[in-house]
Design a protein around this motif. Structure first.
Motif, PDB file in Angstrom:
ATOM      1  N   TYR A  27      22.652  -8.276 -15.749  1.00  0.00           N
ATOM      2  CA  TYR A  27      22.129  -6.917 -15.735  1.00  0.00           C
ATOM      3  C   TYR A  27      22.181  -6.363 -14.311  1.00  0.00           C
ATOM      4  O   TYR A  27      22.605  -5.227 -14.095  1.00  0.00           O
ATOM      5  CB  TYR A  27      20.689  -6.936 -16.260  1.00  0.00           C
ATOM      6  N   ASP A  28      21.756  -7.160 -13.340  1.00  0.00           N
ATOM      7  CA  ASP A  28      21.783  -6.716 -11.943  1.00  0.00           C
ATOM      8  C   ASP A  28      23.203  -6.487 -11.447  1.00  0.00           C
ATOM      9  O   ASP A  28      23.436  -5.605 -10.614  1.00  0.00           O
ATOM     10  CB  ASP A  28      21.048  -7.703 -11.040  1.00  0.00           C
ATOM     11  N   GLY A 102      17.189  -5.659 -13.179  1.00  0.00           N
ATOM     12  CA  GLY A 102      17.521  -6.692 -14.162  1.00  0.00           C
ATOM     13  C   GLY A 102      16.371  -7.656 -14.380  1.00  0.00           C
ATOM     14  O   GLY A 102      16.098  -8.074 -15.511  1.00  0.00           O
ATOM     15  N   TRP A 106      14.259  -8.329 -17.908  1.00  0.00           N
ATOM     16  CA  TRP A 106      14.136  -9.680 -18.474  1.00  0.00           C
ATOM     17  C   TRP A 106      12.764 -10.294 -18.187  1.00  0.00           C
ATOM     18  O   TRP A 106      12.552 -11.477 -18.391  1.00  0.00           O
ATOM     19  CB  TRP A 106      15.254 -10.573 -17.937  1.00  0.00           C
TER      20      TRP A 106
END
Length: 163
Positions: A27-28, A102, A106
């Motif tokens: 995600y990052d 991210g 999460w």
């Protein structure tokens, strides 16, 4: 009395699995790609302005992109600039709130063992020892599921939605 509180607080910590870490990392990566596009766009706008006012001459280069990619000085400066953008992104989020975007998605938080935010030097150590995320592969073999970069920076990653 404080030792008992910190022990019970430490026992309630939940450490992330490698899959959760890698999910946040992926995600990052997408967020950093977007940030790098914006940073690159800002440089292209600056080059366009410099060309317009006659301050910069890129004769001999196909376009501004070729200039930034092949000019001996400009390519080096541009590479350092983009690296500084990435380093600043992670350092800011880790030191300010313990979470990148991210990590927030999460439900992860990077912190010192006492729960405080990490320092800038810890962020630099963590980035320098992460091997672009490969340091996470150590986490399944650690009792506290710490990655290599967490061990080197003397910090920990926890799950924030402990129930």
């Amino acid at each position: 009395m404080k030792k008992k509180q910190s022990k019970s607080a430490q026992q309630s910590k939940q450490y992330p699995s490698i899959f959760r870490r890698l999910g946040a990392w992926l995600y990052d990566c997408l967020v950093v790609a977007a940030v790098l596009m914006l940073a690159g766009g800002a440089v292209m706008a600056l080059i366009a302005a410099l060309l317009h006012f006659g301050i910069l001459d890129i004769t001999g280069y196909e376009d501004a992109s070729a200039y930034l990619g092949t000019h001996p000085v400009a390519s080096l400066v541009y590479s350092f600039y983009l690296a500084a953008v990435v380093i600043s992104f992670f350092a800011y989020f880790w030191c300010k709130g313990g979470q990148t975007l991210g990590m927030r998605a999460w439900k992860l938080r990077l912190q010192n063992t006492d729960g405080s935010n990490i320092r800038l030097t810890q962020a630099f150590i963590r980035m320098g020892t992460s091997a672009f995320g490969l340091g996470n592969l150590l986490s399944p073999f650690s009792t506290t599921k710490q990655s290599f970069q967490d061990l080197m920076a003397e910090c920990e990653m926890i799950v924030t939605d402990v129930r």
